[in-house]
Design a protein around this motif. Structure first.
Motif, PDB file in Angstrom:
ATOM      1  N   GLY A 181       7.447  43.996  -5.308  1.00 49.07           N
ATOM      2  CA  GLY A 181       8.842  44.217  -4.966  1.00 49.07           C
ATOM      3  C   GLY A 181       9.023  43.505  -3.627  1.00 49.07           C
ATOM      4  O   GLY A 181       8.361  43.833  -2.637  1.00 49.07           O
ATOM      5  N   SER A 182       9.873  42.481  -3.626  1.00 48.20           N
ATOM      6  CA  SER A 182      10.002  41.680  -2.399  1.00 48.20           C
ATOM      7  C   SER A 182      10.450  42.528  -1.213  1.00 48.20           C
ATOM      8  O   SER A 182      10.091  42.235  -0.071  1.00 48.20           O
ATOM      9  N   GLN A 183      11.193  43.602  -1.484  1.00 50.43           N
ATOM     10  CA  GLN A 183      11.642  44.460  -0.381  1.00 50.43           C
ATOM     11  C   GLN A 183      10.441  45.114   0.290  1.00 50.43           C
ATOM     12  O   GLN A 183      10.366  45.207   1.516  1.00 50.43           O
ATOM     13  N   GLU A 187      19.411  38.844  -8.377  1.00 50.05           N
ATOM     14  CA  GLU A 187      18.847  39.217  -9.681  1.00 50.05           C
ATOM     15  C   GLU A 187      19.863  39.029 -10.809  1.00 50.05           C
ATOM     16  O   GLU A 187      19.503  38.680 -11.934  1.00 50.05           O
ATOM     17  N   VAL A 228      19.754  35.451 -11.620  1.00 53.29           N
ATOM     18  CA  VAL A 228      18.575  35.188 -12.466  1.00 53.29           C
ATOM     19  C   VAL A 228      18.917  35.550 -13.922  1.00 53.29           C
ATOM     20  O   VAL A 228      18.590  34.817 -14.864  1.00 53.29           O
ATOM     21  N   LYS A 264      12.198  34.913   0.213  1.00 52.65           N
ATOM     22  CA  LYS A 264      12.267  35.981   1.229  1.00 52.65           C
ATOM     23  C   LYS A 264      10.909  36.262   1.852  1.00 52.65           C
ATOM     24  O   LYS A 264      10.789  36.422   3.059  1.00 52.65           O
ATOM     25  N   PRO A 271       5.933  32.389 -13.769  1.00 48.23           N
ATOM     26  CA  PRO A 271       6.160  33.335 -14.867  1.00 48.23           C
ATOM     27  C   PRO A 271       6.648  32.634 -16.132  1.00 48.23           C
ATOM     28  O   PRO A 271       6.356  33.070 -17.238  1.00 48.23           O
ATOM     29  N   PHE A 272       7.384  31.539 -15.984  1.00 50.59           N
ATOM     30  CA  PHE A 272       7.980  30.884 -17.164  1.00 50.59           C
ATOM     31  C   PHE A 272       7.619  29.392 -17.213  1.00 50.59           C
ATOM     32  O   PHE A 272       6.828  28.968 -18.027  1.00 50.59           O
ATOM     33  N   ASP A 287       4.343  42.482 -13.711  1.00 48.59           N
ATOM     34  CA  ASP A 287       4.046  41.067 -13.942  1.00 48.59           C
ATOM     35  C   ASP A 287       5.139  40.172 -13.354  1.00 48.59           C
ATOM     36  O   ASP A 287       5.694  39.318 -14.046  1.00 48.59           O
ATOM     37  N   LYS A 288       5.452  40.410 -12.091  1.00 47.17           N
ATOM     38  CA  LYS A 288       6.530  39.651 -11.450  1.00 47.17           C
ATOM     39  C   LYS A 288       6.079  39.074 -10.121  1.00 47.17           C
ATOM     40  O   LYS A 288       5.247  39.665  -9.425  1.00 47.17           O
ATOM     41  N   VAL A 289       6.649  37.933  -9.782  1.00 43.67           N
ATOM     42  CA  VAL A 289       6.528  37.413  -8.420  1.00 43.67           C
ATOM     43  C   VAL A 289       7.750  37.881  -7.625  1.00 43.67           C
ATOM     44  O   VAL A 289       8.809  38.078  -8.218  1.00 43.67           O
ATOM     45  N   PRO A 290       7.597  38.041  -6.308  1.00 43.30           N
ATOM     46  CA  PRO A 290       6.380  37.907  -5.532  1.00 43.30           C
ATOM     47  C   PRO A 290       5.510  39.155  -5.626  1.00 43.30           C
ATOM     48  O   PRO A 290       6.012  40.258  -5.824  1.00 43.30           O
TER      49      PRO A 290
END
Ligand code: GSH
Length: 245
Positions: free
Chosen positions: A72-74, A113, A116, A14, A35-36, A57-60
């Motif tokens: 938060g991609s939003q 999500e 995921v 996105k 991340p993984f 600790d998350k992308v993006p």
């Protein structure tokens, strides 16, 4: 500005679509972040931690040159849209169209999500997986696809943020099906296109947009190393007046 993201080429990101739609993609330094697992399937957990600049600790994660971090991609796509140098806004400014867009974005993001979640559940050995995870998620995915197909049958006037979310969600559904689909205990080999002709036609057309083709299904050619990642995180920390990690 720096965009920390996981460069899996079979996935429509996105943030990358929104950056290009806004005419900003050339101003973004892409920082591969895993991340993984990396692109070779090696477990590199912990080597690419965004925790110093993003508590989740998350992308993006987007870091501006000022040191401000947006995650938060939003929030990221709304930031790009607010800085656009060309094209139509992805977020209609007001009225029913705005809330229809934001709601469709929320629907697509939650479907993404939940998918995921099924991927991660599938990483456990078969006997440790919770069947309930899959039986709880699938009806939501099925209803979501039916809803989006019904909307696609009516058609949309403009390309908007909800569509950006749909591109990401559908491409991830394809990705999951290719890698994990046969192991799904509820819908092995699920084909989201079946019974969703209008949605499939929309996806095939929308995924030809220049904002998608500039990266989709192309391998990232730049530096993907953990050392490069750490340098980039440290530049963000320096911009914030904080010590390096
Ligand atoms: N709501 C977040 C979700 C992002 C997300 O789920 N990112 C995953 C990528 S698969 C992640 O970074 N997971 C790492 C973790 O949770 O530790 C967004 O839209 O930005």
């Amino acid at each position: 500005m720096k965009l920390f993201y996981s460069p899996f080429h079979t996935f429509i990101h996105k943030s990358l679509v929104a950056a290009h739609e806004a005419g900003l993609h050339e101003q973004v330094t892409l920082v591969p972040t895993y991340p993984f697992f990396n692109n070779d399937g090696e477990d590199v957990s912990g080597q690419y931690s965004l925790a110093p600049i993003n508590p989740l600790d998350k992308v993006p994660t987007l870091a501006l040159d000022s040191g401000q971090v947006i995650f938060g991609s939003q929030a990221i796509i709304e930031y790009f849209d607010s800085q656009r140098t060309e094209g139509e806004p992805l977020f209609p400014v007001t009225g029913p169209a705005r809330f229809e867009t934001i709601t469709r974005l929320a629907l697509s993001d939650m479907m993404f999500e939940l998918t995921v979640q099924m991927v991660m559940e599938g990483w456990y050995p078969k006997e440790e997986q919770h069947l309930k995870t899959f039986t709880w998620v699938w009806p939501k995915i099925e209803r979501g696809l039916a809803e989006l197909n019904a909307q696609a049958e009516k058609g949309w006037k403009h390309f908007d943020a909800g569509h950006v979310g749909m591109l990401q969600m559908i491409s991830y559904t394809d990705f999951r099906n290719a890698f994990y689909g046969e192991g799904d205990p509820v819908h092995p080999g699920f084909d989201w296109r079946a019974g969703h002709d209008a949605l499939a036609a929309w996806y095939d057309e929308a995924s030809q947009r220049p904002s998608v083709t500039w990266f989709f299904n192309k391998d990232f050619e730049g530096d993907k190393s953990a050392a490069f990642f750490r340098t980039q995180v440290n530049e963000v920390l320096a911009a914030q007046g904080r010590d390096p990690v």
